[in-house]
Design a protein around this motif. Structure first.
Motif, PDB file in Angstrom:
ATOM      1  N   GLU A 199       1.836   9.377  -5.862  1.00 32.41           N
ATOM      2  CA  GLU A 199       2.317  10.703  -5.662  1.00 32.41           C
ATOM      3  C   GLU A 199       3.417  10.937  -6.584  1.00 32.41           C
ATOM      4  N   GLU A 200       4.083  10.082  -7.077  1.00 28.35           N
ATOM      5  CA  GLU A 200       5.154  10.333  -7.829  1.00 28.35           C
ATOM      6  C   GLU A 200       4.603  10.926  -9.226  1.00 28.35           C
ATOM      7  N   GLN A 201       3.346  10.021  -9.724  1.00 27.72           N
ATOM      8  CA  GLN A 201       2.671  10.467 -10.884  1.00 27.72           C
ATOM      9  C   GLN A 201       2.148  11.882 -10.959  1.00 27.72           C
ATOM     10  N   VAL A 202       1.678  12.371  -9.559  1.00 32.62           N
ATOM     11  CA  VAL A 202       1.133  13.502  -9.655  1.00 32.62           C
ATOM     12  C   VAL A 202       2.104  14.545  -9.720  1.00 32.62           C
ATOM     13  N   LEU A 203       3.490  14.310  -8.922  1.00 27.83           N
ATOM     14  CA  LEU A 203       4.639  15.207  -8.944  1.00 27.83           C
ATOM     15  C   LEU A 203       5.300  15.219 -10.535  1.00 27.83           C
ATOM     16  N   VAL A 204       5.325  14.187 -11.276  1.00 27.68           N
ATOM     17  CA  VAL A 204       5.765  14.092 -12.622  1.00 27.68           C
ATOM     18  C   VAL A 204       4.767  15.205 -13.494  1.00 27.68           C
ATOM     19  N   ARG A 205       3.455  14.893 -13.252  1.00 32.83           N
ATOM     20  CA  ARG A 205       2.456  15.835 -14.101  1.00 32.83           C
ATOM     21  C   ARG A 205       2.724  17.405 -13.666  1.00 32.83           C
ATOM     22  N   GLU A 206       2.780  17.719 -12.421  1.00 34.76           N
ATOM     23  CA  GLU A 206       3.059  19.024 -11.976  1.00 34.76           C
ATOM     24  C   GLU A 206       4.338  19.333 -12.456  1.00 34.76           C
ATOM     25  N   ILE A 207       5.271  18.634 -12.514  1.00 37.12           N
ATOM     26  CA  ILE A 207       6.855  19.113 -13.086  1.00 37.12           C
ATOM     27  C   ILE A 207       6.510  19.550 -14.604  1.00 37.12           C
ATOM     28  N   ALA A 208       5.767  18.638 -15.219  1.00 42.26           N
ATOM     29  CA  ALA A 208       5.625  18.879 -16.881  1.00 42.26           C
ATOM     30  C   ALA A 208       4.789  20.155 -16.909  1.00 42.26           C
ATOM     31  N   HIS A 209       3.796  20.391 -15.994  1.00 44.59           N
ATOM     32  CA  HIS A 209       3.014  21.457 -16.248  1.00 44.59           C
ATOM     33  C   HIS A 209       3.894  22.623 -15.986  1.00 44.59           C
ATOM     34  N   LEU A 245       0.955  -1.153   0.053  1.00 40.48           N
ATOM     35  CA  LEU A 245      -0.045   0.001   0.021  1.00 40.48           C
ATOM     36  C   LEU A 245       0.881   1.191   0.054  1.00 40.48           C
ATOM     37  N   ASP A 246       1.884   1.147   0.878  1.00 37.24           N
ATOM     38  CA  ASP A 246       2.847   2.445   0.897  1.00 37.24           C
ATOM     39  C   ASP A 246       3.287   2.693  -0.543  1.00 37.24           C
ATOM     40  N   ILE A 247       3.868   1.600  -1.326  1.00 38.98           N
ATOM     41  CA  ILE A 247       4.387   1.550  -2.690  1.00 38.98           C
ATOM     42  C   ILE A 247       3.352   2.289  -3.473  1.00 38.98           C
ATOM     43  N   GLN A 248       2.167   1.819  -3.572  1.00 38.74           N
ATOM     44  CA  GLN A 248       1.083   2.308  -4.354  1.00 38.74           C
ATOM     45  C   GLN A 248       0.805   3.753  -3.984  1.00 38.74           C
ATOM     46  N   VAL A 249       0.951   4.296  -2.807  1.00 39.60           N
ATOM     47  CA  VAL A 249       0.753   5.600  -2.416  1.00 39.60           C
ATOM     48  C   VAL A 249       1.792   6.614  -3.154  1.00 39.60           C
ATOM     49  N   MET A 250       3.164   5.999  -2.770  1.00 43.36           N
ATOM     50  CA  MET A 250       4.114   6.594  -3.251  1.00 43.36           C
ATOM     51  C   MET A 250       4.152   6.658  -4.855  1.00 43.36           C
ATOM     52  N   THR A 251       3.698   5.753  -5.645  1.00 44.49           N
ATOM     53  CA  THR A 251       3.564   5.736  -7.064  1.00 44.49           C
ATOM     54  C   THR A 251       2.771   6.789  -7.429  1.00 44.49           C
TER      55      THR A 251
END
Length: 158
Positions: free
Chosen positions: A60-70, A52-58
């Protein structure tokens, strides 16, 4: 008196002792089985928590990647030449003319020196830094070794 079997017990066990021994063995078995089940459940719970921790971190990583791209897209838009020209005009800047430009000569300044790191096209390339030993195939090396052996006194041919 002759003893036929030394392993024969002299006295029979009392029935309550046999039941006590069987009960103790049963309780030990139940305790061991409980310990094994407890360890398995503990490991399973820890593994599921880690998953579950890995899923939550993944996520969060996807959200951060999208934010960085934006943010990179926003930076690219704001630093584009058309947007920069519009901002310059809004701030009161204008295109410089030849009359607006003044060149200064600074004594002793030679300017930026270019660093040439590759030879110009068409020039002779330097020799390879590899020894011929490293460019030779195994069959060529074996053939040369066999020739050297046959040329030696007391070699293969003699």
């Amino acid at each position: 008196m002759i003893i036929k079997n030394r392993l024969t017990q002299a006295y029979a066990q009392a029935p309550w002792r046999l039941r006590t021994q069987k009960g103790a063995l049963f309780l030990i078995g139940v305790f061991l089985a409980g310990c094994v089940i407890w360890v398995m459940l503990t490991i399973s719970v820890e593994a599921s928590e880690a998953g579950l921790d890995i899923q939550v971190m993944t996520d969060e990583e996807q959200v951060l990647v999208r934010e960085i791209a934006h943010l990179r897209t926003t930076i690219a838009e704001k630093t584009s030449s058309t947007h920069m020209k519009e901002r310059a005009v809004e701030m009161g800047f204008r295109q410089a003319t030849r009359d607006d430009i003044t060149y200064l000569v600074v004594p002793g300044y030679v300017g930026r020196q270019t660093n040439i790191s590759a030879p110009p096209p068409g020039s002779d390339l330097p020799p390879l830094l590899l020894k011929s030993t490293y460019t030779q195939s195994l069959s060529e090396w074996l053939y040369e070794g066999a020739l050297k052996l046959s040329e030696m006194p007391g070699g293969v041919s003699e």
